[in-house]
Design a protein around this motif. Sequence first.
Motif, mmCIF file in Angstrom:
data_model
loop_
_atom_site.group_PDB
_atom_site.id
_atom_site.type_symbol
_atom_site.label_atom_id
_atom_site.label_comp_id
_atom_site.label_asym_id
_atom_site.label_seq_id
_atom_site.Cartn_x
_atom_site.Cartn_y
_atom_site.Cartn_z
ATOM 1 N N THR A 79 0.660 -0.845 0.450
ATOM 2 C CA THR A 79 0.196 0.184 0.466
ATOM 3 C C THR A 79 0.866 1.360 -0.331
ATOM 4 O O THR A 79 2.099 1.987 0.546
ATOM 5 C CB THR A 79 -0.997 -0.327 1.218
ATOM 6 O OG1 THR A 79 -1.998 -1.486 1.244
ATOM 7 C CG2 THR A 79 -2.151 1.450 1.423
ATOM 8 N N TYR A 109 -8.865 6.023 1.749
ATOM 9 C CA TYR A 109 -7.764 4.924 0.839
ATOM 10 C C TYR A 109 -8.419 5.149 -0.769
ATOM 11 O O TYR A 109 -10.206 5.443 -0.575
ATOM 12 C CB TYR A 109 -8.122 4.216 0.992
ATOM 13 C CG TYR A 109 -7.298 3.652 1.831
ATOM 14 C CD1 TYR A 109 -5.776 3.470 2.515
ATOM 15 C CD2 TYR A 109 -7.830 4.307 3.932
ATOM 16 C CE1 TYR A 109 -4.987 3.532 3.230
ATOM 17 C CE2 TYR A 109 -6.837 3.854 4.808
ATOM 18 C CZ TYR A 109 -5.362 3.613 4.427
ATOM 19 O OH TYR A 109 -4.768 3.550 5.831
ATOM 20 N N ALA A 111 -9.272 3.545 -4.016
ATOM 21 C CA ALA A 111 -8.845 1.528 -4.486
ATOM 22 C C ALA A 111 -9.560 1.832 -6.346
ATOM 23 O O ALA A 111 -10.273 2.597 -6.031
ATOM 24 C CB ALA A 111 -9.088 0.988 -3.657
ATOM 25 N N TRP A 153 -17.523 2.876 1.934
ATOM 26 C CA TRP A 153 -16.809 3.584 0.725
ATOM 27 C C TRP A 153 -18.037 4.253 -0.441
ATOM 28 O O TRP A 153 -19.423 3.788 -0.227
ATOM 29 C CB TRP A 153 -17.193 2.036 -0.250
ATOM 30 C CG TRP A 153 -18.136 0.475 -0.380
ATOM 31 C CD1 TRP A 153 -18.534 -0.015 0.587
ATOM 32 C CD2 TRP A 153 -18.893 1.661 -1.569
ATOM 33 N NE1 TRP A 153 -19.861 -0.476 0.378
ATOM 34 C CE2 TRP A 153 -19.575 -0.073 -0.750
ATOM 35 C CE3 TRP A 153 -19.291 1.762 -2.484
ATOM 36 C CZ2 TRP A 153 -20.975 -0.047 -1.442
ATOM 37 C CZ3 TRP A 153 -20.175 1.689 -3.211
ATOM 38 C CH2 TRP A 153 -21.316 0.789 -3.264
ATOM 39 N N LEU A 177 -9.360 -3.093 4.253
ATOM 40 C CA LEU A 177 -9.977 -2.792 3.011
ATOM 41 C C LEU A 177 -10.104 -3.751 1.978
ATOM 42 O O LEU A 177 -11.073 -3.585 1.477
ATOM 43 C CB LEU A 177 -9.439 -1.410 2.708
ATOM 44 C CG LEU A 177 -9.989 -0.603 3.575
ATOM 45 C CD1 LEU A 177 -9.213 1.191 3.326
ATOM 46 C CD2 LEU A 177 -11.148 -0.259 3.861
ATOM 47 N N ARG A 178 -8.880 -4.360 2.186
ATOM 48 C CA ARG A 178 -8.773 -5.591 1.220
ATOM 49 C C ARG A 178 -9.439 -6.378 1.207
ATOM 50 O O ARG A 178 -9.950 -7.406 0.126
ATOM 51 C CB ARG A 178 -6.637 -5.672 1.418
ATOM 52 C CG ARG A 178 -6.193 -4.774 0.624
ATOM 53 C CD ARG A 178 -4.695 -5.373 1.439
ATOM 54 N NE ARG A 178 -4.147 -6.735 0.623
ATOM 55 C CZ ARG A 178 -2.763 -6.635 0.506
ATOM 56 N NH1 ARG A 178 -2.182 -6.184 1.413
ATOM 57 N NH2 ARG A 178 -2.561 -7.989 -0.175
ATOM 58 N N ILE A 188 -9.926 -6.085 -4.546
ATOM 59 C CA ILE A 188 -8.566 -4.871 -5.574
ATOM 60 C C ILE A 188 -7.594 -5.019 -6.381
ATOM 61 O O ILE A 188 -7.068 -6.531 -6.366
ATOM 62 C CB ILE A 188 -7.853 -4.110 -4.618
ATOM 63 C CG1 ILE A 188 -8.890 -3.756 -3.307
ATOM 64 C CG2 ILE A 188 -6.598 -2.887 -4.741
ATOM 65 C CD1 ILE A 188 -8.081 -2.710 -1.764
ATOM 66 N N ASP A 191 -4.400 -7.267 -5.689
ATOM 67 C CA ASP A 191 -4.234 -8.542 -4.681
ATOM 68 C C ASP A 191 -3.883 -9.886 -4.298
ATOM 69 O O ASP A 191 -4.523 -10.040 -5.176
ATOM 70 C CB ASP A 191 -5.180 -8.193 -3.725
ATOM 71 C CG ASP A 191 -5.028 -8.185 -2.083
ATOM 72 O OD1 ASP A 191 -4.526 -9.109 -1.644
ATOM 73 O OD2 ASP A 191 -5.867 -7.375 -1.417
ATOM 74 N N LEU A 206 -3.985 0.623 -4.172
ATOM 75 C CA LEU A 206 -4.647 0.226 -2.984
ATOM 76 C C LEU A 206 -3.923 1.825 -2.635
ATOM 77 O O LEU A 206 -2.642 1.094 -1.641
ATOM 78 C CB LEU A 206 -4.918 -0.407 -1.923
ATOM 79 C CG LEU A 206 -5.662 0.349 -0.625
ATOM 80 C CD1 LEU A 206 -6.752 0.600 -0.589
ATOM 81 C CD2 LEU A 206 -5.442 -0.950 0.601
#
Length: 244
Positions: A79, A109, A111, A153, A177-178, A188, A191, A206
């Motif tokens: 990140t 963040y 993404a 989000w 978040l992932r 994401i 990932d 991210l």
Amino acid sequence: MANDAGKRSGNGAEDGPDPLGLRPRVLYRDDAVIVLDKPAGIAVHKGPKGGIVLEDGFDALRFGQAQPPQLAHRLDKDTSGCLVLGRTGEAIAALGRLFAAKGRVEKHYWAVVQGGPTADEGTIDAPLRKRDAARGWWMVVDHANGQPSSTIWRVLGRGAGFAWLDMIPVTGRTHQLRIHAAHAGFPILGDPIYGQAARSGAHLHLHARGIAFTLGHQRVDVTAPVPDHMRAGLGLCGWRPEAG
């Protein structure tokens, strides 16, 4: 969020070599705090695998202080973006209290996710726990035994089968978040743990875009520039360089 890169105080003298090139990545500096634009692909502190980590370069960020700054929180290795460091013992302790308290630090963040949600905004509530000791920091959703975890989000753009999200972690669980994005059906991009990086070959998309908090009487509100590896993906979703 405003970028306070120009609001800097204290001794600006360089403190020896800067082997990791961190000085040009300082977004904000005052007598108590540094906000650094963390590059993707480097861990912030030592782990079981060893190797070079971001902390190895902190001596270059003393800027006249007797001791190098210390981490106030952490970001995943892959990140990028806003990383807060404390410059004094008092500041480090105060930052620790801020980051531990709910709602005292505002984080945004960006993404790029695969597919994307059908709605334009929403909240993911999915309790998380560590998968097992062998997997270290890997997390799983566990409604029975997990810790409460919540992410807000909002869709900022869409295109070419991707979506550009602004993600706000209400709680601060590891990989939150992932795993929340993957659990909700829009992993994401890039990932390698919760998404499809092995097939896409992309880097994790991210980015800790902005952070804001008040320490003492000083308001800190900082925005990190978009990293090179995310520009193409964001561009597919409508982002333009002049937007920042």
